[in-house]
Structures are given as structure tokens and as C-alpha cells.
Write an enzyme that holds these catalytic residues in place. Structure first.
Site, PDB file in Angstrom:
ATOM      1  CE  LYS A 142      -1.721   1.730   4.025  1.00 41.41           C
ATOM      2  NZ  LYS A 142      -1.513   3.172   4.214  1.00 41.41           N
ATOM      3  CG  ASN A 143       2.210   2.662   3.523  1.00 43.97           C
ATOM      4  OD1 ASN A 143       1.069   3.016   3.218  1.00 43.97           O
ATOM      5  ND2 ASN A 143       2.546   2.375   4.768  1.00 43.97           N
TER       6      ASN A 143
ATOM      7  NE  ARG B 215       0.776  12.450   6.464  1.00 44.83           N
ATOM      8  CZ  ARG B 215       1.002  13.597   7.116  1.00 44.83           C
ATOM      9  NH1 ARG B 215       0.012  14.294   7.612  1.00 44.83           N
ATOM     10  NH2 ARG B 215       2.230  14.063   7.256  1.00 44.83           N
TER      11      ARG B 215
ATOM     12  CB  CYS C 178      -4.374   6.238  10.739  1.00 42.99           C
ATOM     13  SG  CYS C 178      -4.797   4.814   9.715  1.00 42.99           S
TER      14      CYS C 178
ATOM     15  NE  ARG D  94      -0.334  10.520  10.013  1.00 42.62           N
ATOM     16  CZ  ARG D  94      -0.602   9.448   9.263  1.00 42.62           C
ATOM     17  NH1 ARG D  94      -1.814   8.956   9.232  1.00 42.62           N
ATOM     18  NH2 ARG D  94       0.358   8.921   8.515  1.00 42.62           N
ATOM     19  N   PRO D  95       1.299  16.707  11.146  1.00 38.52           N
ATOM     20  CG  PRO D  95       3.154  17.711  12.130  1.00 38.52           C
ATOM     21  CD  PRO D  95       2.188  16.587  12.309  1.00 38.52           C
ATOM     22  CB  ILE D  96       2.001  18.783   5.763  1.00 36.29           C
ATOM     23  CG1 ILE D  96       1.283  20.139   5.791  1.00 36.29           C
ATOM     24  CG2 ILE D  96       0.993  17.632   5.737  1.00 36.29           C
ATOM     25  CD1 ILE D  96       0.522  20.444   4.520  1.00 36.29           C
TER      26      ILE D  96
ATOM     27  CG  LEU E  14       9.126  17.641   8.883  1.00 35.37           C
ATOM     28  CD1 LEU E  14       9.603  16.250   9.267  1.00 35.37           C
ATOM     29  CD2 LEU E  14      10.102  18.713   9.368  1.00 35.37           C
TER      30      LEU E  14
ATOM     31  CG  ASP F 224       2.915   1.509   9.447  1.00 33.64           C
ATOM     32  OD1 ASP F 224       3.191   1.699   8.249  1.00 33.64           O
ATOM     33  OD2 ASP F 224       2.611   2.423  10.235  1.00 33.64           O
TER      34      ASP F 224
ATOM     35  CB  ILE G 248       6.974   6.735  14.620  1.00 35.44           C
ATOM     36  CG1 ILE G 248       8.236   5.862  14.530  1.00 35.44           C
ATOM     37  CG2 ILE G 248       6.698   7.474  13.311  1.00 35.44           C
ATOM     38  CD1 ILE G 248       9.500   6.627  14.181  1.00 35.44           C
TER      39      ILE G 248
ATOM     40  NE  ARG H 288      -7.387   4.876   4.792  1.00 34.50           N
ATOM     41  CZ  ARG H 288      -6.457   5.391   5.593  1.00 34.50           C
ATOM     42  NH1 ARG H 288      -6.650   5.444   6.893  1.00 34.50           N
ATOM     43  NH2 ARG H 288      -5.327   5.859   5.098  1.00 34.50           N
TER      44      ARG H 288
HETATM   45  C1  EPZ Z   1       4.011   6.988   6.246  1.00 28.26           C
HETATM   46  O1  EPZ Z   1       3.241   8.012   6.846  1.00 28.26           O
HETATM   47  C2  EPZ Z   1       3.095   5.779   6.142  1.00 28.26           C
HETATM   48  N1  EPZ Z   1       1.943   6.104   5.315  1.00 28.26           N
HETATM   49  C3  EPZ Z   1       2.615   5.379   7.530  1.00 28.26           C
HETATM   50  O2  EPZ Z   1       1.831   4.188   7.391  1.00 28.26           O
HETATM   51  C4  EPZ Z   1       3.823   5.065   8.400  1.00 28.26           C
HETATM   52  O3  EPZ Z   1       3.383   4.771   9.716  1.00 28.26           O
HETATM   53  C5  EPZ Z   1       4.769   6.274   8.426  1.00 28.26           C
HETATM   54  O4  EPZ Z   1       5.129   6.637   7.080  1.00 28.26           O
HETATM   55  C6  EPZ Z   1       6.038   5.990   9.205  1.00 28.26           C
HETATM   56  O5  EPZ Z   1       6.700   4.895   8.632  1.00 28.26           O
HETATM   57  C7  EPZ Z   1       2.068   6.057   3.966  1.00 28.26           C
HETATM   58  O6  EPZ Z   1       3.132   5.795   3.441  1.00 28.26           O
HETATM   59  C8  EPZ Z   1       0.824   6.336   3.167  1.00 28.26           C
HETATM   60  P1  EPZ Z   1       6.071  10.328   8.440  1.00 28.26           P
HETATM   61  P2  EPZ Z   1       3.821   9.532   6.916  1.00 28.26           P
HETATM   62  O7  EPZ Z   1       5.995  11.559   7.653  1.00 28.26           O
HETATM   63  O8  EPZ Z   1       4.542   9.828   5.664  1.00 28.26           O
HETATM   64  C9  EPZ Z   1       5.964  13.570  11.884  1.00 28.26           C
HETATM   65  C10 EPZ Z   1      -0.049   2.813   7.643  1.00 28.26           C
HETATM   66  O9  EPZ Z   1      -0.588   2.292   8.632  1.00 28.26           O
HETATM   67  N2  EPZ Z   1       5.902  14.555  10.793  1.00 28.26           N
HETATM   68  O10 EPZ Z   1       7.288   9.459   8.336  1.00 28.26           O
HETATM   69  O11 EPZ Z   1       2.709  10.431   7.295  1.00 28.26           O
HETATM   70  C11 EPZ Z   1       4.670  12.784  11.980  1.00 28.26           C
HETATM   71  O12 EPZ Z   1       3.701  13.512  12.721  1.00 28.26           O
HETATM   72  C12 EPZ Z   1       0.432   4.243   7.727  1.00 28.26           C
HETATM   73  O13 EPZ Z   1       0.151   2.225   6.551  1.00 28.26           O
HETATM   74  C13 EPZ Z   1       6.003  15.905  11.107  1.00 28.26           C
HETATM   75  O14 EPZ Z   1       6.142  16.286  12.260  1.00 28.26           O
HETATM   76  O15 EPZ Z   1       4.827   9.394   8.126  1.00 28.26           O
HETATM   77  C14 EPZ Z   1       5.104  11.524  12.664  1.00 28.26           C
HETATM   78  O16 EPZ Z   1       5.156  11.763  14.053  1.00 28.26           O
HETATM   79  C15 EPZ Z   1       0.162   4.868   9.083  1.00 28.26           C
HETATM   80  N3  EPZ Z   1       5.923  16.803  10.095  1.00 28.26           N
HETATM   81  C16 EPZ Z   1       6.515  11.304  12.120  1.00 28.26           C
HETATM   82  O17 EPZ Z   1       6.943  12.562  11.600  1.00 28.26           O
HETATM   83  C17 EPZ Z   1       5.777  16.425   8.784  1.00 28.26           C
HETATM   84  O18 EPZ Z   1       5.739  17.297   7.898  1.00 28.26           O
HETATM   85  C18 EPZ Z   1       6.586  10.259  11.002  1.00 28.26           C
HETATM   86  O19 EPZ Z   1       5.761  10.695   9.962  1.00 28.26           O
HETATM   87  C19 EPZ Z   1       5.670  15.047   8.497  1.00 28.26           C
HETATM   88  C20 EPZ Z   1       5.752  14.131   9.507  1.00 28.26           C
END
Ligand code: EPZ
Length: 420
Positions: free
Chosen positions: A22-23, A92, A116, A121-123, A125, A306, A328, A398
Site C-alpha cells: 500500500k505504502n 494521508r 489514520c 500529523r503535520p505537513i 516538513l 506500523d 514515531i 483502506r
Molecule cells: C508513512 O506516513 C506511512 N503512510 C505510515 O503508514 C507510516 O506509519 C509512516 O510513514 C512511518 O513509517 C504512507 O506511506 C501512506 P512520516 P507519513 O511523515 O509519511 C511527523 C499505515 O498504517 N511529521 O514518516 O505520514 C509525523 O507527525 C500508515 O500504513 C512531522 O512532524 O509518516 C510523525 O510523528 C500509518 N511533520 C513522524 O513525523 C511532517 O511534515 C513520522 O511521519 C511530516 C511528519
């Protein structure tokens, strides 16, 4: 409303086929926006998030059609840079279209993503990486608007190896004149799969699999044919299900390398795992022992966040006391109060869960609030001889393709009921 009915107590035996990741398929579908001629993607899972991504592509003016496990995307024409809330809010990974659309059209306007409820889950970065390439980004509580006369070279250092921010940075960098270096990039296998897809479409990217990626932008991408990697989290989920229930199951179309951290923990808990050619066999013929140390979630190659919930469910009856620390996401224990309804003994102290062994689990009515937590409830219910019900299974739809059918093929008594 759909409700899962589960009556466990039996070991799982047989074979299960692991689907495409999926990811991985989600960022690759977004990346198709950069390809000026048709792409053919094989081994695509039939899950709701993929349907959502295809609807986004179609809204953008692309052709996106599925035939079995193959999806054809033709992004020759992309005639809008906007993704409305009803599409962006479904998952997401809609945010990954930001970098792709900005790279292709020079502007992008996206409603904020869904996904989820694992925390804020900010953006930030993602936005910071795009700004370093020259994008002008305005964020409101509802949407993000980016424009870029011309994206330019940059050296981007991510404060945290964010998977999504790395993916967005790669896709935006392909629209830059010159090269972009991404330091502290996420190293998840899904990033490698995305890079391999882009390289097959003509992208020049080096450092794949490392924390330092160099993207040479400015070259339009052509169409390609690509096969999505196996889903390492579905693999982990099924390994945890067998570990928790007992049994002997061979997983097909998967591998150990991308699930190494999970395999090592389960082996220490006295499961036997053997790897074949594109297969993983797990035998759990005795009661598990609790994991001796603390399981700590971490960026790849660490233990994947995950797999935290499925692993916790696998350890509910493990002899001793297991500790799991979630580093995480700040709010990824929604499954704990639900698992306690089964009779599980789980204590939470901040971001650490302490799972103490119980001899038996009873049936319960549980509710899922996120994708991997939902899988944990299924694994927990499969360990009780009594009937359990699980609502909120839209989350399962999903991310898990054909879950009930695959578990029934292993001997599980699990069915989906429609109730008013
Ligand atoms: C991806 O989410 C995956 N989703 C998630 O899988 C997975 O848990 C996660 O990576 C970590 O491996 C998809 O690929 C669709 P991150 P993502 O950006 O990209 C913080 C599942 O169950 N952060 O690595 O959203 C964030 O809040 C899903 O399949 C910021 O602070 O994960 C988190 O605490 C759930 N600012 C940490 O970083 C940002 O701009 C990791 O987030 C982005 C992230």
C-alpha cells in the site's frame, strides 16, 4: 454498517499470498503525474486507498484504470492543479500529490490530507522542503497552496526522516532545474520502490536506499511498466497473527529482508521463521515467550511503527512481560483499550505499553479507530474461543486486500456481517 464476527482459538495453517505494498503503490500513483506517457503498474492491491488515489488522478485529468492487479495510468494530460477536500481528505498519502503536481504544473492547491488519527500529523516538513526549492507555499487550516515560477537547486536536510516529506521532496526535485540533495532522507523500502519506479521512467536519482539522495531534475519522465514491491506490513501482520494464534503458515510473494526487525523479535519469542524463494514460513507450535527487551519503533531499518499494534496483539498471551515503546506517532495506542475488552493486561506509561501475559482471552465487542489497530483487534479476537465483533472495519478496507478471505483460507472463523 459492516461488522466483523470472529471466533478464534484455532491455530492458523496453510498459505497466504502477500499483496503489493500500500505504502509503495500510493506514492507511485502520485508520481505517475510526472510521466508524459502511459504507465502500467503490476501487483497493485485492491484497497480503498488505491481507489482514492485513482479518483484523484482522474480528477486531475489523467486516465486511471484497473484490470485485476494491474493499473494503467495515462497522465499525458493534467488539466488542473487542485485537489478538493472530498478527495484529499480520504487518506494521508493525498499529500504526496503536492510535490508531483507542483513539479508538473508549477502550482498546486490541495485540501489537507486525511489518514489514520495517530497524532497531529503535520505537513511542515513537506512544506519546508518545497520552500527550500523555491516554492511559495501558503497554508491555511483547510488547504495548502504552492506556486513556483521555477524550482531550483537546493540541499535539503530533513530534521526527521519523514517518509512522506522524503517522497514529496523527491517528486518536487524532479521539476527543478539542476540537482537537489536530500539529507536525512527516509530509508523505508517504499522510498526505494518509488525511486526504482522513477528511474525506470527516466529519472536520474542516486543514493537509493541511503539517507542521502541526489535528484537531477529538469528531465521530463516517460511512461514505464513497473511491479510494486510486496507489502512488508501485511507480511508483518500475518506473521503476528500466526505468532499469536499458533500454527504453521507459509506467506507467498514476500521476503524476509524488509521485515527483518519483526522476524528477529518473533524468533526471540520462540517462533521459527524460514525464508524460501519469495516465501516466508512461520511456525508457532508452543506458547510464545515475552520479548526479553523493549520493542522500540523507529525509522527503517528499525522496528516499524506500523507493526506495533499487530505485534502487541501477538504478545497478549506470551509468557512473561513485553514492553513496546512507540516513538514515531504520539497517539498510536487506540487499540489498547479495545484489546483490554478481550481480557488483555496492558498498562500504558506515556509512550510505552507493558503487556503482561494472560492465560485466556474472552470474546468482546470492539471498535477500530485506525488501520493497523484494526488488524490488532482481529489478531486479538483470533486468540479467543468465544465470538468477538469488530466495528470500524472501514479502516481495514483502506489497507488490507481480501483480509477475511485470506484468514479463512488459514482456518480462521471470520466473516463480515451487514447490520442496520
Ligand atoms: C508513512 O506516513 C506511512 N503512510 C505510515 O503508514 C507510516 O506509519 C509512516 O510513514 C512511518 O513509517 C504512507 O506511506 C501512506 P512520516 P507519513 O511523515 O509519511 C511527523 C499505515 O498504517 N511529521 O514518516 O505520514 C509525523 O507527525 C500508515 O500504513 C512531522 O512532524 O509518516 C510523525 O510523528 C500509518 N511533520 C513522524 O513525523 C511532517 O511534515 C513520522 O511521519 C511530516 C511528519
Amino acid at each position: 454498517m459492516e461488522v466483523l464476527s470472529v471466533r478464534g482459538g484455532a491455530p492458523l495453517r496453510g498459505t497466504a499470498v502477500i499483496h503489493g505494498a500500500k505504502n509503495s503503490v500510493l506514492p507511485i500513483l502520485a508520481a505517475c503525474v510526472l510521466c508524459r506517457s502511459p504507465c502500467v503498474l503490476h501487483h497493485c492491491p485492491n484497497i480503498d486507498d488505491v481507489h482514492s488515489a485513482m479518483r484523484i488522478l482522474q480528477y486531475l485529468g489523467c486516465r486511471a484504470e484497473r484490470s485485476g492487479g494491474t493499473i494503467c495510468v495515462d497522465a499525458t494530460y493534467v488539466d488542473t492543479c487542485r485537489i478538493p477536500q472530498e478527495l484529499a481528505g480520504t487518506m494521508r498519502s493525498s499529500i504526496i500529490f503536492l510535490g508531483a503536481i507542483l513539479s508538473r504544473l508549477g502550482c498546486a492547491e490541495l485540501a489537507l490530507p486525511g489518514g489514520c488519527p495517530l497524532g497531529a500529523r503535520p505537513i511542515n516538513l513537506h512544506i519546508e522542503a518545497l520552500r527550500q526549492m523555491g516554492a511559495v507555499c501558503d497554508c491555511s487550516p483547510e488547504c495548502v497552496c504552492c506556486s513556483a515560477g521555477a524550482l531550483h537547486e537546493a540541499v535539503i536536510t530533513l530534521p526527521f526522516p519523514s517518509v512522506g516529506a522524503t517522497e514529496n521532496a523527491i517528486l518536487a526535485a524532479l521539476g527543478c532545474a539542476g540537482s537537489v540533495e536530500i539529507q536525512n532522507a527516509a530509508r523505508e523500502p517504499e522510498i526505494t520502490d518509488l525511486v526504482r519506479f522513477l528511474q525506470s521512467a527516466g529519472a536520474k536519482i542516486s543514493g537509493v536506499g541511503t539517507a542521502k539522495l541526489t535528484v537531477c531534475g529538469g528531465t521530463p519522465l516517460h511512461g514505464t511498466t513497473y511491479t510494486i514491491m510486496p507489502d512488508r506490513i501485511e507480511t508483518a501482520s500475518f506473521l503476528c497473527a500466526v505468532a499469536g494464534c499458533g500454527g504453521d503458515v507459509t506467506l507467498l510473494r514476500t521476503q524476509r529482508a524488509t521485515s527483518e526487525a519483526v522476524c528477529q523479535i518473533l524468533e526471540q519469542c520462540e517462533c521459527q521463521i524460514t525464508e524460501g524463494c519469495d516465501t516466508l514460513r512461520i511456525c508457532a507450535d508452543r506458547r510464545l515467550r515475552a520479548y526479553a527487551g523493549t520493542i522500540v519503533t523507529a525509522p527503517y531499518p528499525g522496528f516499524p511503527t506500523d507493526a506495533q499494534a499487530p505485534m502487541m496483539a501477538a504478545l497478549l498471551r506470551a509468557e512473561g512481560e513485553s514492553r513496546i515503546c512507540e516513538t514515531i506517532f504520539e497517539n498510536r495506542f487506540h487499540h489498547v483499550p479495545q484489546l483490554r475488552k478481550l481480557g488483555a493486561d496492558i498498562a500504558l506509561c506515556g509512550q510505552t505499553a507493558c503487556v503482561r501475559a494472560v492465560e485466556h482471552l474472552h470474546g468482546a465487542a470492539m471498535h477500530a479507530e485506525d488501520l493497523r489497530g484494526a488488524m490488532a483487534l482481529v489478531i486479538g479476537a483470533l486468540q479467543s474461543e468465544e465470538e468477538s465483533t469488530i466495528t470500524g472495519i472501514k479502516h481495514l478496507r483502506r489497507g488490507y486486500d481480501n483480509l477475511e478471505e485470506n484468514l479463512r483460507a488459514l482456518g480462521a472463523d471470520i466473516k463480515c456481517m451487514e447490520i442496520c
